[in-house]
Design a protein around this motif. Structure first.
Motif, PDB file in Angstrom:
ATOM      1  N   ALA A  63       0.820  -1.217   0.000  1.00 49.14           N
ATOM      2  CA  ALA A  63       0.000   0.000   0.000  1.00 49.14           C
ATOM      3  C   ALA A  63       0.853   1.267   0.000  1.00 49.14           C
ATOM      4  CB  ALA A  63      -0.923   0.002   1.210  1.00 49.14           C
ATOM      5  N   ASN A  64       2.132   1.093   0.359  1.00 50.69           N
ATOM      6  CA  ASN A  64       3.027   2.264   0.422  1.00 50.69           C
ATOM      7  C   ASN A  64       3.940   2.348  -0.796  1.00 50.69           C
ATOM      8  OD1 ASN A  64       2.698   3.863   2.882  1.00 50.69           O
ATOM      9  ND2 ASN A  64       2.998   1.918   3.909  1.00 50.69           N
ATOM     10  N   GLY A  65       3.498   1.773  -1.884  1.00 48.87           N
ATOM     11  CA  GLY A  65       4.381   1.679  -3.056  1.00 48.87           C
ATOM     12  C   GLY A  65       4.633   2.990  -3.766  1.00 48.87           C
ATOM     13  N   GLY A  66       3.756   3.956  -3.626  1.00 50.69           N
ATOM     14  CA  GLY A  66       3.888   5.199  -4.402  1.00 50.69           C
ATOM     15  C   GLY A  66       5.029   6.070  -3.917  1.00 50.69           C
ATOM     16  N   ASN A  67       5.372   7.062  -4.737  1.00 51.39           N
ATOM     17  CA  ASN A  67       6.443   7.979  -4.334  1.00 51.39           C
ATOM     18  C   ASN A  67       5.937   9.416  -4.292  1.00 51.39           C
ATOM     19  OD1 ASN A  67       6.078   8.331  -6.998  1.00 51.39           O
ATOM     20  ND2 ASN A  67       8.219   8.127  -7.593  1.00 51.39           N
ATOM     21  N   SER A  68       4.659   9.524  -3.945  1.00 51.21           N
ATOM     22  CA  SER A  68       4.076  10.873  -3.919  1.00 51.21           C
ATOM     23  C   SER A  68       4.241  11.549  -2.568  1.00 51.21           C
ATOM     24  CB  SER A  68       2.583  10.774  -4.243  1.00 51.21           C
ATOM     25  OG  SER A  68       1.943   9.999  -3.254  1.00 51.21           O
ATOM     26  N   GLY A  69       4.854  10.828  -1.622  1.00 52.62           N
ATOM     27  CA  GLY A  69       5.015  11.391  -0.279  1.00 52.62           C
ATOM     28  C   GLY A  69       3.896  10.940   0.646  1.00 52.62           C
ATOM     29  N   GLU A  70       2.898  10.303   0.040  1.00 56.00           N
ATOM     30  CA  GLU A  70       1.763   9.807   0.825  1.00 56.00           C
ATOM     31  C   GLU A  70       2.146   8.446   1.401  1.00 56.00           C
ATOM     32  OE1 GLU A  70      -1.636   9.908  -1.754  1.00 56.00           O
ATOM     33  OE2 GLU A  70      -2.662   8.400  -0.536  1.00 56.00           O
ATOM     34  N   TYR A  71       1.730   8.139   2.626  1.00 55.09           N
ATOM     35  CA  TYR A  71       2.078   6.834   3.199  1.00 55.09           C
ATOM     36  C   TYR A  71       1.014   6.379   4.194  1.00 55.09           C
ATOM     37  CZ  TYR A  71       3.861   9.699   7.076  1.00 55.09           C
ATOM     38  OH  TYR A  71       3.982  10.605   8.081  1.00 55.09           O
ATOM     39  N   ILE A  72       1.062   5.070   4.476  1.00 52.96           N
ATOM     40  CA  ILE A  72       0.093   4.474   5.403  1.00 52.96           C
ATOM     41  C   ILE A  72       0.868   3.836   6.547  1.00 52.96           C
ATOM     42  CG2 ILE A  72      -1.621   2.643   5.676  1.00 52.96           C
ATOM     43  CD1 ILE A  72      -2.370   3.053   2.748  1.00 52.96           C
ATOM     44  N   TYR A  73       0.407   4.052   7.759  1.00 51.34           N
ATOM     45  CA  TYR A  73       1.004   3.332   8.883  1.00 51.34           C
ATOM     46  C   TYR A  73      -0.093   2.724   9.741  1.00 51.34           C
ATOM     47  CZ  TYR A  73       0.300   7.575  11.813  1.00 51.34           C
ATOM     48  OH  TYR A  73      -0.218   8.639  12.486  1.00 51.34           O
ATOM     49  N   LEU A  74       0.333   1.834  10.617  1.00 51.93           N
ATOM     50  CA  LEU A  74      -0.623   1.065  11.425  1.00 51.93           C
ATOM     51  C   LEU A  74      -0.271   1.246  12.896  1.00 51.93           C
ATOM     52  CD1 LEU A  74      -2.889  -1.165  11.413  1.00 51.93           C
ATOM     53  CD2 LEU A  74      -1.043  -2.856  11.306  1.00 51.93           C
ATOM     54  N   ILE A  75      -1.274   1.559  13.687  1.00 53.59           N
ATOM     55  CA  ILE A  75      -1.032   1.749  15.119  1.00 53.59           C
ATOM     56  C   ILE A  75      -2.036   0.909  15.911  1.00 53.59           C
ATOM     57  CG2 ILE A  75      -0.005   4.047  15.060  1.00 53.59           C
ATOM     58  CD1 ILE A  75      -2.761   5.247  15.490  1.00 53.59           C
ATOM     59  N   ASP A  76      -1.675   0.647  17.165  1.00 50.10           N
ATOM     60  CA  ASP A  76      -2.645  -0.038  18.016  1.00 50.10           C
ATOM     61  C   ASP A  76      -3.512   1.005  18.723  1.00 50.10           C
ATOM     62  OD1 ASP A  76      -1.213   0.966  20.112  1.00 50.10           O
ATOM     63  OD2 ASP A  76      -0.274  -0.927  20.693  1.00 50.10           O
ATOM     64  N   GLY A  77      -4.371   0.536  19.590  1.00 48.11           N
ATOM     65  CA  GLY A  77      -5.321   1.431  20.247  1.00 48.11           C
ATOM     66  C   GLY A  77      -4.665   2.511  21.084  1.00 48.11           C
ATOM     67  N   SER A  89      12.273   5.325  15.446  1.00 49.21           N
ATOM     68  CA  SER A  89      12.867   4.764  16.660  1.00 49.21           C
ATOM     69  C   SER A  89      14.265   5.337  16.920  1.00 49.21           C
ATOM     70  CB  SER A  89      12.880   3.242  16.514  1.00 49.21           C
ATOM     71  OG  SER A  89      14.052   2.701  16.948  1.00 49.21           O
ATOM     72  N   SER A  90      14.983   5.681  15.828  1.00 47.48           N
ATOM     73  CA  SER A  90      16.327   6.275  15.985  1.00 47.48           C
ATOM     74  C   SER A  90      16.264   7.764  16.269  1.00 47.48           C
ATOM     75  CB  SER A  90      17.149   6.076  14.711  1.00 47.48           C
ATOM     76  OG  SER A  90      17.196   4.739  14.360  1.00 47.48           O
ATOM     77  N   GLY A  91      15.084   8.318  16.217  1.00 49.37           N
ATOM     78  CA  GLY A  91      14.959   9.762  16.464  1.00 49.37           C
ATOM     79  C   GLY A  91      15.224  10.594  15.229  1.00 49.37           C
ATOM     80  N   LEU A  92      15.373   9.935  14.065  1.00 53.50           N
ATOM     81  CA  LEU A  92      15.639  10.688  12.832  1.00 53.50           C
ATOM     82  C   LEU A  92      14.348  11.147  12.145  1.00 53.50           C
ATOM     83  CD1 LEU A  92      18.479   8.427  11.377  1.00 53.50           C
ATOM     84  CD2 LEU A  92      18.747  10.698  12.365  1.00 53.50           C
ATOM     85  N   ALA A  93      13.239  10.583  12.600  1.00 54.37           N
ATOM     86  CA  ALA A  93      11.943  11.010  12.049  1.00 54.37           C
ATOM     87  C   ALA A  93      10.923  10.991  13.178  1.00 54.37           C
ATOM     88  CB  ALA A  93      11.517  10.077  10.918  1.00 54.37           C
ATOM     89  N   GLU A  94       9.795  11.620  12.931  1.00 58.12           N
ATOM     90  CA  GLU A  94       8.755  11.677  13.951  1.00 58.12           C
ATOM     91  C   GLU A  94       7.403  11.376  13.321  1.00 58.12           C
ATOM     92  OE1 GLU A  94       9.610  15.702  15.304  1.00 58.12           O
ATOM     93  OE2 GLU A  94      10.095  14.892  17.267  1.00 58.12           O
ATOM     94  N   GLU A  95       6.492  10.926  14.157  1.00 62.08           N
ATOM     95  CA  GLU A  95       5.146  10.670  13.655  1.00 62.08           C
ATOM     96  C   GLU A  95       4.145  11.102  14.704  1.00 62.08           C
ATOM     97  OE1 GLU A  95       2.643  10.682  11.493  1.00 62.08           O
ATOM     98  OE2 GLU A  95       4.021   9.436  10.306  1.00 62.08           O
ATOM     99  N   ASN A  96       2.978  11.481  14.226  1.00 68.10           N
ATOM    100  CA  ASN A  96       1.938  11.987  15.114  1.00 68.10           C
ATOM    101  C   ASN A  96       1.010  10.840  15.559  1.00 68.10           C
ATOM    102  OD1 ASN A  96       0.815  14.139  16.443  1.00 68.10           O
ATOM    103  ND2 ASN A  96      -0.578  14.700  14.774  1.00 68.10           N
ATOM    104  N   ASN A  97       1.608   9.680  15.828  1.00 69.68           N
ATOM    105  CA  ASN A  97       0.816   8.468  16.058  1.00 69.68           C
ATOM    106  C   ASN A  97      -0.044   8.522  17.320  1.00 69.68           C
ATOM    107  OD1 ASN A  97       3.686   8.381  16.776  1.00 69.68           O
ATOM    108  ND2 ASN A  97       3.184   6.512  17.884  1.00 69.68           N
TER     109      ASN A  97
END
Lengths: 326, 586
Positions: free
Chosen positions: B193-207, B221-229
């Motif tokens: 589902a994340n195959g495109g290169n448009s900058g759009e992406y999908i992630y999965l989180i638990d509750g 996890s390395s602190g090189l990126a962040e997410e609003n999960n």
């Protein structure tokens, strides 16, 4: 010529320039996806120890749109071997190099002689003198002193005598290994620790044999390995006697084999450099140099973690130790 | 230029308005399409994931209900049944294991050695299974840490655990069934589902917002990126707009059934702009070319429309500036050409009208003159004839002959074969004849002196302009004075002008009367020939132009001077004919 005519000619000229620029950019949009070829040369590139590093490289390549070429290499036995590969890759049109130097010494003359106008980033170890090339390395002196600290804890168990330590110091022509050893030696000075023997060398093939000889002459209670390959050689030495040895090895390791023997109990503590970050930042740094996007830091230090048997499977360490690509 | 500027400004404003409207419409539609497409992608991914997880639950159910539930595990081995299910799903599974509630491993496939000192009681999946016995629990991704693998392989897994009822030694007890799913199964679904290169992406989180899959999970996890999960965990299903790390983005979330997990599709603002770049460049190109074309077209149109109008206007200005015979421009568009033709016709008609007026005026004056000339004061003629009779009776035959000759000459010049333009020589001769008659009549009570330059004698003049002035000088100047009256007639040239001054030393005229002589129609009926001063003035102006005519200077008791101002025009047949027809238009 009347002023209004000059203004009209000027407006039409400006419009022509704007339109021309837009047309030029439109025509170049399809070819603007320029991809850079980045060659990665590390010793024994197919070794599992590079798994995290390669994963970092891949993520960086995906993020920055570069083509990676990780050259398949055996364990380097000398500088000539590495230099031949580098020269060949430059000849083949590599746009940039990510390089693990076999020897950190006298490299600037050699690399200078190649008229290397391509970006170069050193990984694992800096060159000597430092600050000639960009590098991404762990804090090797901190790793050396950390290992000394871990050994010191063990030394407290030996109240009647000094703790005898064997050191697998690896290739001391590599600045990283030299710094780790120096720092380790400095840090154990004055403590209840005695270095029973030390094995340094380019290759790891005969370390097991040498260890057997040294152990016969002056038996070390535990062994400190300053690099992943040295630690694996130490593991091979002890496993050749069976799996009964526990907490006899300390060292730097990133491969699953070293983690396995940490989990197994043979390795007491493991210093794990963040190889994933190293790989990612190497590509990022090279890309920034290629595109002159921004002034990248000349030398970057990556983190390392001290992992023991109890913490292998905690969430944070898991993510750093175990590669996702399986 | 004004027309061109106005048209250009309006056209450019319209182009911009049109473009902005279209652009906004396109961007809005593109955004909606992207969000809809992201939602569809998310639905499809959720469907795939739910299928995958449903399959895992089925495996767990199958193991429990067909292999474990009815068996006494102290007597019957369940490994065979478990192994069959494991082999059937080997790509999706890492291991299947059954534990007692105390963490003792009862059975496991594949047939691996459990790790020494293995204690699962502290592992999350085990605790969750026993905490909520009625549910199936999906853990976070973790390294499987149960079995010893001499090949040093450590695999990422998601554990599906549940509390089960097991029977040992005929005694039912609580146990835990663990199905370790291969994490790569989940990873594959999401990576696809994340195959495109448009900058759009999908992630999965638990509750709780913990990341189960993220394309940049290790960077996070390395602190090189962040997410609003953590924030995304609280989102309801649907699309949301958020600003994270200074970047605006649209987030579409979708819950995954049975797990409490949530799929999140992130569409950064930059990805909306990705496809817009080409459009923007194309629009800039089109607008630039469009504006340039409009300017050139408007200039051309302006030239086509305005240039003939300007030329027509120039013709009108030329006409305004006094050229009564301007060359009126006829050309350009049909309307302008029609205007030009109409104007040209109008000018021609006006000119013809003016000519006609001049002719009519001239004819009127001529008729008037003729009438006046034909009505030369009968008293003058009577007195003259009386004087002649008196002379004959007194046997002054030569004087009588002379007077008759003078009278004859007077009438001859007055007639001048019907011509209005005569030579100054004839006009002076006429004046002399008149004065000679008057001198006899007035018994030489005044003197007359003619001082005329020879060079003006052969020049043109309107006839009968000096005689009325002399008559005026006699009646209003010298007639009633005590001493001897003196009348002087001077004719001379100055540059291109001719002046004839009639000077008397009579009683003079008051200033206001002198001025009114040239503005009011004061005909002299009492004594003179009937031709007024103003008549002389108007006739000269009508024939030679406004700058010519009479000037009067007078001082009471000092005398008067009437100055005739004429152009210097040599008298010949051609000029006479020309000025007979009102030649001042030349």
């Amino acid at each position: 010529m009347k002023a209004d005519k000059i203004i009209i000619i000027l407006i039409i000229f400006i419009l022509a320039v704007i339109g021309g620029t837009a047309a030029w950019q439109l025509m170049n949009m399809s070819v603007s996806d320029e991809s850079y070829n980045v060659t990665v040369v590390v010793s024994n590139s197919s070794s599992p120890r590079w798994a995290n590093f390669k994963e970092g490289l891949s993520q960086g390549a995906a993020d920055y749109g570069v083509m990676l070429n990780v050259v398949t290499t055996a364990d380097f036995s000398g500088m000539k071997q590495e230099r031949n590969i580098v020269a060949k890759e430059i000849e083949n049109g590599a746009d940039a190099l990510i390089l693990q130097l076999f020897s950190s010494y006298n490299q600037s003359e050699y690399l200078g002689s190649l008229n290397l106008d391509k970006p170069l980033v050193l990984v694992e170890s800096d060159s000597n003198p430092e600050d000639v090339f960009s590098s991404i390395t762990p804090d090797n002196e901190a790793i050396g002193s950390k290992l000394a600290e871990l050994i010191s804890v063990k030394a407290k168990e030996y109240s009647d005598r000094k703790l005898k330590v064997g050191v697998l110091a690896g290739n001391q022509e590599e600045l990283a290994m030299y710094q780790r050893l120096s720092s380790f030696r400095d840090s154990i000075r004055g403590k209840n620790i005695e270095i029973a023997w030390q094995i340094s060398g380019y290759t790891n093939d005969d370390i097991e044999m040498q260890m057997k000889n040294y152990q016969k002459q002056n038996h070390a209670d535990c062994v400190v390995a300053l690099g992943n390959d040295q630690l694996e050689a130490g593991i091979d030495y002890y496993t050749s006697y069976g799996n009964q040895f526990k907490n006899v090895l300390y060292g730097v390791g990133v491969s699953e084999k070293t983690v396995y023997y940490l989990d197994n109990g043979m390795v007491a503590s493991l210093v794990v450099p963040d190889e994933y970050t190293c790989g990612y930042l190497a590509v990022k740094s090279v890309y920034e140099k290629l595109t002159h996007a921004q002034e990248s830091k000349k030398n970057i230090q990556i983190d390392h973690r001290i992992v023991d048997r109890a913490s292998i499977f905690n969430e944070t360490d898991e993510m750093m130790i175990f590669p996702r690509t399986q | 230029m004004t027309i061109s500027l106005t048209f250009t400004a309006i056209a450019i404003a319209m182009i911009f308005a049109l473009f902005i409207t279209m652009y906004q419409l396109f961007v809005h539609r593109d955004q909606n399409t992207k969000i809809t497409s992201a939602g569809q992608m998310l639905d499809q991914t959720a469907l795939n994931l739910e299928d995958y997880l449903r399959n895992m639950r089925r495996i767990s159910d199958a193991i429990y209900y067909s292999a474990i539930k009815d068996k006494d595990m102290s007597e019957d081995s369940v490994v065979g049944d478990m192994d069959l299910l494991y082999e059937a799903n080997i790509d999706s599974l890492l291991s299947i294991a059954v534990f007692t509630k105390n963490g003792e491993l009862l059975s496991a496939v594949p047939n691996s050695t459990a790790k020494n000192e293995l204690d699962v009681r502290n592992q999350e999946w085990f605790k969750e299974a026993l905490d909520e016995v009625e549910n199936l629990h999906f853990s976070k991704p973790h390294i499987e840490n149960l079995f010893d693998d001499p090949a040093y392989r450590y695999k990422w897994t998601i554990s599906l655990s549940r509390a089960i009822e097991i029977t040992r030694n005929k005694t039912p007890e609580v146990g835990v069934l663990l199905v370790d799913m291969n994490y790569s199964g989940v990873e594959e679904i999401l990576a696809k589902a994340n195959g495109g290169n448009s900058g759009e992406y999908i992630y999965l989180i638990d509750g709780d917002g913990n990341i189960i899959y993220h394309p940049r999970q290790r960077l996070i996890s390395s602190g090189l990126a962040e997410e609003n999960n953590k924030v995304a965990a609280a989102y309801f299903d649907g699309d949301h707009t958020e600003v994270f790390n200074g970047e605006k983005r649209v987030v579409v979330s979708k819950s995954v059934s049975y797990t409490g997990w949530k799929l999140v599709n992130v569409i950064p603002d930059s990805s909306f702009r990705l496809g817009i770049r080409g459009l923007q460049l194309y629009a800039i190109l089109t607008i630039s070319v469009g504006i340039a074309a409009i300017i050139l077209l408007n200039l051309f149109l302006s030239y086509v429309i305005a240039h003939p109008i300007k030329r027509l206007n120039d013709s009108v200005k030329e006409w305004e500036n006094g050229n009564m015979n301007p060359k009126i421009y006829v050309g350009g568009t049909i309307e302008v050409e029609h205007l030009g033709r109409t104007l040209s016709r109008t000018v021609r008609q006006i000119r013809q009208l003016m000519d006609r007026i001049v002719v009519e005026q001239e004819e009127k004056r001529k008729s008037e003159l003729d009438a006046l000339q034909s009505q030369i004061n009968p008293h003058f003629l009577y007195n003259t004839l009386e004087s002649i009779i008196w002379m004959i009776e007194g046997e002054r035959y030569s004087d009588a002959v002379s007077m008759v000759s003078e009278l004859s000459s007077l009438f001859r010049i007055s007639l001048s074969k019907g011509k209005t333009i005569i030579s100054i020589e004839d006009e002076i001769k006429h004046a002399r004849n008149y004065m000679n008659i008057q001198k006899i009549r007035y018994k030489n009570s005044f003197t007359v002196d003619f001082d005329i330059q020879d060079e003006i004698l052969k020049c043109c003049t309107v006839k009968l302009i000096v005689q009325p002035l002399l008559e005026n000088a006699i009646y209003y100047g010298v007639e009633g004075m005590d001493g001897e009256g003196e009348i002087t007639v001077k004719g001379y040239r100055k540059d291109d002008d001719i002046y004839i001054d009639v000077i008397d030393n009579g009683i003079g005229i008051p200033e206001e009367t002198a001025q009114s002589l040239l503005t009011e129609d004061n005909h002299i009926h009492k004594h003179g020939s009937g031709v007024g001063i103003i008549n002389v003035h108007n006739r000269i102006k009508l024939r030679f132009g406004e700058e010519y005519g009479l000037e009067i200077e007078s001082e009471p008791d000092e005398g008067s001077m009437f100055r005739i101002h004429l152009p210097y025009i040599p008298f010949d047949q051609e000029n006479q004919d020309l000025y007979e027809k009102g030649g001042r238009r030349k």
